[in-house]
Scaffold this motif. Structure first.
Motif, mmCIF file in Angstrom:
data_model
loop_
_atom_site.group_PDB
_atom_site.id
_atom_site.type_symbol
_atom_site.label_atom_id
_atom_site.label_comp_id
_atom_site.label_asym_id
_atom_site.label_seq_id
_atom_site.Cartn_x
_atom_site.Cartn_y
_atom_site.Cartn_z
ATOM 1 N N GLU A 98 -3.203 15.663 -4.270
ATOM 2 C CA GLU A 98 -2.752 15.046 -5.516
ATOM 3 C C GLU A 98 -3.693 15.353 -6.649
ATOM 4 O O GLU A 98 -4.826 15.685 -6.442
ATOM 5 C CB GLU A 98 -2.623 13.534 -5.320
ATOM 6 N N LYS B 126 4.483 9.070 -10.339
ATOM 7 C CA LYS B 126 3.931 9.046 -11.701
ATOM 8 C C LYS B 126 3.357 10.424 -12.040
ATOM 9 O O LYS B 126 3.594 10.959 -13.118
ATOM 10 C CB LYS B 126 2.829 7.982 -11.762
ATOM 11 N N ALA B 127 2.607 10.979 -11.060
ATOM 12 C CA ALA B 127 1.967 12.279 -11.289
ATOM 13 C C ALA B 127 2.999 13.371 -11.535
ATOM 14 O O ALA B 127 2.725 14.362 -12.218
ATOM 15 C CB ALA B 127 1.084 12.635 -10.106
ATOM 16 N N LEU C 57 4.493 5.498 -5.552
ATOM 17 C CA LEU C 57 4.696 5.429 -7.000
ATOM 18 C C LEU C 57 3.618 6.206 -7.752
ATOM 19 O O LEU C 57 3.892 6.798 -8.807
ATOM 20 C CB LEU C 57 4.750 3.968 -7.461
ATOM 21 N N LYS C 58 2.394 6.236 -7.198
ATOM 22 C CA LYS C 58 1.351 7.036 -7.846
ATOM 23 C C LYS C 58 1.741 8.511 -7.818
ATOM 24 O O LYS C 58 1.545 9.236 -8.795
ATOM 25 C CB LYS C 58 0.013 6.829 -7.126
ATOM 26 N N HIS C 59 2.299 8.925 -6.688
ATOM 27 C CA HIS C 59 2.745 10.313 -6.565
ATOM 28 C C HIS C 59 3.864 10.597 -7.564
ATOM 29 O O HIS C 59 3.861 11.621 -8.252
ATOM 30 C CB HIS C 59 3.212 10.589 -5.137
ATOM 31 N N THR D 67 2.664 1.611 -3.424
ATOM 32 C CA THR D 67 1.719 2.048 -4.447
ATOM 33 C C THR D 67 1.453 3.537 -4.321
ATOM 34 O O THR D 67 1.456 4.283 -5.301
ATOM 35 C CB THR D 67 0.388 1.286 -4.294
ATOM 36 N N ARG D 68 1.251 3.976 -3.078
ATOM 37 C CA ARG D 68 0.978 5.389 -2.833
ATOM 38 C C ARG D 68 2.135 6.266 -3.321
ATOM 39 O O ARG D 68 1.935 7.285 -3.977
ATOM 40 C CB ARG D 68 0.783 5.580 -1.320
ATOM 41 N N GLU E 265 -4.624 1.094 0.055
ATOM 42 C CA GLU E 265 -3.703 2.232 0.023
ATOM 43 C C GLU E 265 -4.375 3.553 0.398
ATOM 44 O O GLU E 265 -3.702 4.532 0.696
ATOM 45 C CB GLU E 265 -3.045 2.335 -1.359
ATOM 46 N N SER E 266 -5.718 3.578 0.419
ATOM 47 C CA SER E 266 -6.382 4.821 0.804
ATOM 48 C C SER E 266 -6.181 5.123 2.288
ATOM 49 O O SER E 266 -6.508 6.204 2.766
ATOM 50 C CB SER E 266 -7.874 4.744 0.490
ATOM 51 N N MET F 173 4.725 -0.636 -12.649
ATOM 52 C CA MET F 173 4.001 0.618 -12.827
ATOM 53 C C MET F 173 4.687 1.522 -13.837
ATOM 54 O O MET F 173 4.395 2.723 -13.914
ATOM 55 C CB MET F 173 3.820 1.327 -11.476
ATOM 56 N N HIS G 48 0.837 -1.205 0.000
ATOM 57 C CA HIS G 48 0.000 0.000 0.000
ATOM 58 C C HIS G 48 0.867 1.249 0.000
ATOM 59 O O HIS G 48 0.589 2.220 -0.709
ATOM 60 C CB HIS G 48 -0.914 0.016 1.231
#
Lengths: 380, 323, 293
Positions: free
Chosen positions: A380, A156-157, A152-154, A149-150, A362-363, A187, A146
């Motif tokens: 985000e 990516k953005a 890597l999402k950041h 993922t959090r 991950e939320s 990812m 989690h």
């Protein structure tokens, strides 16, 4: 010759004396690393449990029965954790277990609880604890997956492409490294450097220099204090301006104190406990978090940390399961733990099931940046 | 004298070890006794090396570790029988002991201590970092419980007897060595290597023999450990464990095989009694170690010997005799 | 390989190596006076750092007074240790005394844990955090402090042993205690002095390192280990060999992490150490073989 006789006799007397009988209370056994290298986790965990035991008993116990929490300190040693688990199961005859503090110690004591058919709720992060699912084992902290993922999402953005990882060579770092090595390519990132540091290492400029030579867009560091603080300081020394992500393993004030000005601008995923003041008032966790924080800080006169929250969640989930099944039998606790849905805890909102013994996603994390020696939630 | 007394001590040991456990009111203590017994197997070997041959090793945890991991990997990943696994672990440990022993035992005292310490650290780092093989720092799980010829030692009482039998064998072997030509050679090496050499003793060969033997004992203990806990992690075989083994040997009594047994039992069970003091535990542990070494330089075995001599002396004039 | 990276490895190796060296110096001084390896040496280093933090934060003393207080307390602790547990067992088996020192180290660690806590603490740097450029590598001011103070300690010890009466007396004791006694040197006092100096040197090491690496009640274990390795590598009994040994190990680790593998860097340093020992058992700078114990 008499010496052997005498010493063994002495042992005999000590060993056969004293036997514990189960009383009319609900016994929950805890194996925590109150001292040793993981004491920064284990101490708030122990404090939280002691505090909750008093609170629950003051308000009439669980189903009218007195709650008795037996806590053993494993000193962050695997051997002692196993002995302590054994002692809880066999001598104290507990109905449910909480622990261990670290992933390694949890993995070591899991088989004891499974064999004895007593449910265990771990306070450690590693995914291996609940994946594959062991019917008797649960855990409260968010999994590394989690957190990764959090992060890597950041990343990516922000449009980052090349990522370097720097992980500590202990159970925590190893678990993080496994997930990072899996998810970073999955990812769509390139893993350009994979460096290791020892848990007691005091200088990581060599690793950072190597990473710098690969010129990544971001560095992800996985470790617990003091290593990451050293890394933050070394990064400042080397004047690296590559963004540095930290793990939730340093979600404590202590990290900011240790890293000082070097902590500024670092990013990390946080449980909402650390930033309770900043989350919206209508968030279901808000009231609970603020209560826990004020009670803890009043009683122990020390700042709260996310780690104590893991213990809060573990005990309250067990309490919920006992009340749900109206029974403190180990089997019933286990069955009812799996049925808990929408339970609001300190770490997030738990939705447990036979396939998911963690119940978080991950939320349960927010991304935060360290600014002016404090965390700020980043939108985000 | 030594023989008669030795046999008497041995009989007491056998009677207490084998007659005692089913009287325990709680089987939790059994697990402490099992771990003490397993550790004792290693410490008796270290005692031979330290107390009789006068060679120090601060790396013996490595032999525990090599064997525990070898057996764990072979039985869990390759489905070999536990017997084969433990045997392979012992074999690999002794090969490593020969390789490291030949150059290391040429070193004197503290250099030898450093060499064995370095060896132990290298093995530890290897166990920690070869993650695909050993599972890394978070350990190796799912090791089968000890079983042989279809009988599995699932109950702790069965495992206790298994450990007790092996410990007894280890003690018999050690006592025999001490009372043999090899034992006298060892004592000679301990008092003066040069004199021993002049007397025609092949010093290097004897030292290596004891080193490898102690590694074999440690490896046996490592295998038993892995198949008892069903779990091993590198941190169980680190530098602290090597130091603890030495403390056990010296605290128990260096110049006695029984010292190793008593030292292992004492140091494994002591934390259980100190537990009630919580935060003070570490301080008390340090204090006990200091006081024991100051006032019982011969270790617990020596200290009890003195005490019993003193008590005997009170009752029968001139009857007390110290060892 | 580029010069900047190489220099960076070298700088970090020398910085860390200095503290290994100072720890090793402490081992050597006590060894020369008593023939015993003091396993509590690492705890002196730890006490230097932890007590500085304590005096600074809890007592509100300034940085410099806090450091002086910490070093003084640690030195006193060294003296107390000698009086209480080492002197009474004079002439005992060396392994027994070593175990006593292990007991002392556990005891000190327990005390510090109880009174100062289990957390990691940072000591502010002596001067500035802004790093300086040095041929493509960067160096923080604290590194310069470490290197300079280490040099001063070495020079100071050299003068002490060669020029002062106490230093000469201590040297005499290390060569031959009986003869020293015969010419009227109080061996007891020299042993006590050796513990004081070791504790002093160790705590200075702890103080100068704490701003860079931070400190906690258990940092002494690892530093003790590396320090011991350094003094064996340098040749046991030779103080300057010990200091050099420390620098070598520090640099080996940094280069190992930089050029080979960060996971195996410690193993790399120890493999080289073993190889050197097997080829030259008396250490790099050791002269005669040491054959006591």
């Amino acid at each position: 010759m008499k010496k052997i006789l005498m010493s063994l006799l002495a042992m005999f007397v000590v060993f056969t004396a004293g036997n514990v009988y189960a009383g009319d209370s609900i016994k929950i056994g805890v194996v925590a690393s109150v001292t040793g290298p993981a004491s920064f986790l284990g101490e708030p965990e122990r404090n939280t449990l002691v505090m909750l035991e008093d609170q629950i008993n003051a308000s009439g116990g669980i189903m009218g029965k007195k709650l008795e929490i037996i806590i053993y300190d494993d000193e962050t040693e695997v051997n002692k954790a196993v002995l302590a688990a054994d002692r809880l199961i066999r001598r104290d005859r507990v109905q449910a277990g909480i622990g261990g503090t670290t992933s390694g110690n949890t993995l070591a004591i899991m088989s004891n609880f499974t064999r004895a058919q007593i449910p265990l709720v771990s306070m450690a992060a590693a995914e291996r604890i609940v994946n594959p699912v062991n019917p008797w084992i649960f855990k409260t902290p968010q999994s590394d997956r989690h957190a990764v993922t959090r992060i890597l999402k950041h990343a990516k953005a922000q449009g980052y492409q090349n990522v370097a990882i720097l992980t500590v060579s202990d159970g925590f770092g190893q678990a993080g490294r496994e997930v990072l090595r899996e998810l970073v390519p999955e990812m769509g990132f390139n893993l350009v450097a994979d460096e290791i540091f020892g848990p007691r290492d005091t200088d990581m400029t060599s690793q950072l220099t190597r990473i710098r030579n690969q010129s990544p867009d971001a560095i992800i560091c996985w470790g617990t204090n003091p290593g990451p603080a050293v890394i933050a300081r070394n990064r400042q020394q080397l004047r690296l301006d590559i963004p540095l992500y930290m793990s939730h393993g340093v979600a404590s004030r202590r990290f900011i104190e240790l890293a000082g000005s070097a902590a500024e601008g670092l990013l990390l995923p946080l449980g909402r406990l650390a930033v309770a003041e900043q989350i919206p008032d209508d968030h279901p966790q808000k009231g609970l978090l603020l209560d826990y924080i004020s009670q803890y800080e009043e009683r122990f006169n020390a700042p709260v940390s996310s780690f104590g929250g893991y213990a809060w969640d573990a005990l309250m989930l067990i309490k919920e399961a006992i009340e749900k099944g109206e029974s403190a039998e180990p089997k019933s606790i286990r069955d009812n733990l799996e049925k808990i849905q929408g339970f609001v805890g300190t770490g997030g909102i738990f939705n447990l099931s036979p396939e998911d013994h963690n119940g978080l996603d991950e939320s349960s994390f927010v991304m935060a940046v360290i600014e002016d020696q404090d965390w700020k939630i980043v939108s985000e | 004298m030594e023989g008669k007394k030795g046999i008497f001590s041995f009989l007491i040991f056998v009677v207490i070890t084998f007659g005692f456990p089913w009287m325990l009111t709680n089987d939790y203590y059994l697990s402490i006794l099992i771990l003490s017994g397993i550790t004792a197997i290693g410490v008796v070997g270290l005692n031979l090396l330290l107390g009789y041959a006068g060679q120090i090793s601060i790396g013996h945890a490595a032999f525990f570790g090599i064997s525990a991991y070898t057996s764990a990997i072979l039985t869990t990943n390759y489905g070999l029988s536990v017997g084969t696994g433990i045997f392979s672990g012992i074999a690999l440990s002794s090969v490593v002991a020969v390789i490291i022993g030949i150059p290391a035992l040429k070193l004197k005292a503290l250099s030898l201590a450093m060499a064995t310490l370095g060896f132990g650290l290298i093995v530890y780092i290897f166990l920690n970092e070869t993650i695909t093989l050993t599972g890394g720092p978070s350990g190796f799980v799912g090791i089968p419980r000890f079983n042989i010829l279809g009988y599995d030692f699932y109950s702790d009482l069965a495992y206790y007897y298994l450990v007790a039998i092996i410990l007894t064998f280890v003690i018999i072997i050690s006592l025999n060595i001490i009372n043999s030509r090899a034992g006298r050679a060892l004592k000679a090496i301990h008092s003066s290597e040069n004199a021993a050499m002049v007397m025609g003793i092949n010093v290097a060969r004897f030292k290596l023999f004891v080193f490898v033997l102690s590694a074999v004992f440690a490896a046996t203990a490592g295998g038993l450990y892995a198949h008892y806990l069903s779990f091993v992690a590198p941190s169980s075989f680190d530098f602290h464990f090597s130091i603890k083994l030495i403390v056990m040997a010296v605290l128990g009594g260096m110049s006695s095989v029984w010292g190793g047994v008593i030292g292992a039992l004492f140091l494994t069970s002591m934390p259980e009694f100190l537990r009630i003091y919580e935060e003070l535990e570490t301080i008390l542990y340090g204090l006990i170690l200091i006081l024991c070494m100051m006032f019982m330089p011969q270790g617990i075995v020596g200290g009890i010997g003195k005490l019993s001599g003193f008590v005997m002396g009170m009752f029968s004039r001139g009857g007390g005799r110290n060892e | 390989m580029d010069l900047g990276s190489f220099l960076q490895y070298l700088i970090s190796g020398l910085t860390i190596g200095s503290t290994y060296g100072l720890t090793a110096l402490g081992f050597t001084i006590i060894f020369n006076a008593t023939r015993v390896i003091n396993f509590a040496q690492g705890e002196f280093v730890m006490m230097g750092g932890m007590l500085s933090v304590f005096f600074l934060s809890a007592m509100g003393a300034g940085l410099f007074p806090a450091i002086v207080l910490a070093v003084t307390c640690t030195t006193l602790a060294g003296v107390v240790m000698e009086r209480l547990v080492i002197r009474p067992v004079q002439g005992a088996n060396v392994i027994n005394i070593i175990l006593i020192t292990i007991g002392v180290s556990i005891f000190i660690r327990g005390l510090v844990m109880l009174f100062l806590g289990k957390d990691t603490f940072a000591l502010p740097p002596f001067m500035g955090t802004e790093s300086l450029n040095f041929f493509g590598a960067t160096i923080i001011p604290q590194s310069l402090w470490i290197l300079t103070i280490t040099m001063f300690v070495l020079v100071g010890l050299r003068i002490f042993f060669n020029k002062t009466i106490f230093g000469k007396a201590m040297l005499a004791c290390s060569f031959e205690q009986k003869a020293a006694h015969l010419v009227g040197i109080s061996v007891d006092r020299m042993v006590m002095l050796s513990f004081a100096i070791s504790a002093l040197v160790g705590s200075i090491g702890g103080v100068i390192l704490a701003p860079i690496t931070m400190t906690s009640y258990d940092v002494g274990i690892l530093l003790g280990l590396k320090g011991f390795a350094a003094c064996i590598l340098g040749g046991l009994g030779n103080p300057f060999g010990a200091a050099a040994g420390g620098l070598i190990i520090g640099v080996l680790e940094a280069l190992g992490a930089g050029y080979i593998s960060s996971a195996f860097k410690d193993a790399f340093a120890f493999i080289i150490l073993l190889a050197i020992l097997f080829v030259k058992p008396s250490g790099i700078f050791g002269k005669a073989e040491i054959e006591r114990v």
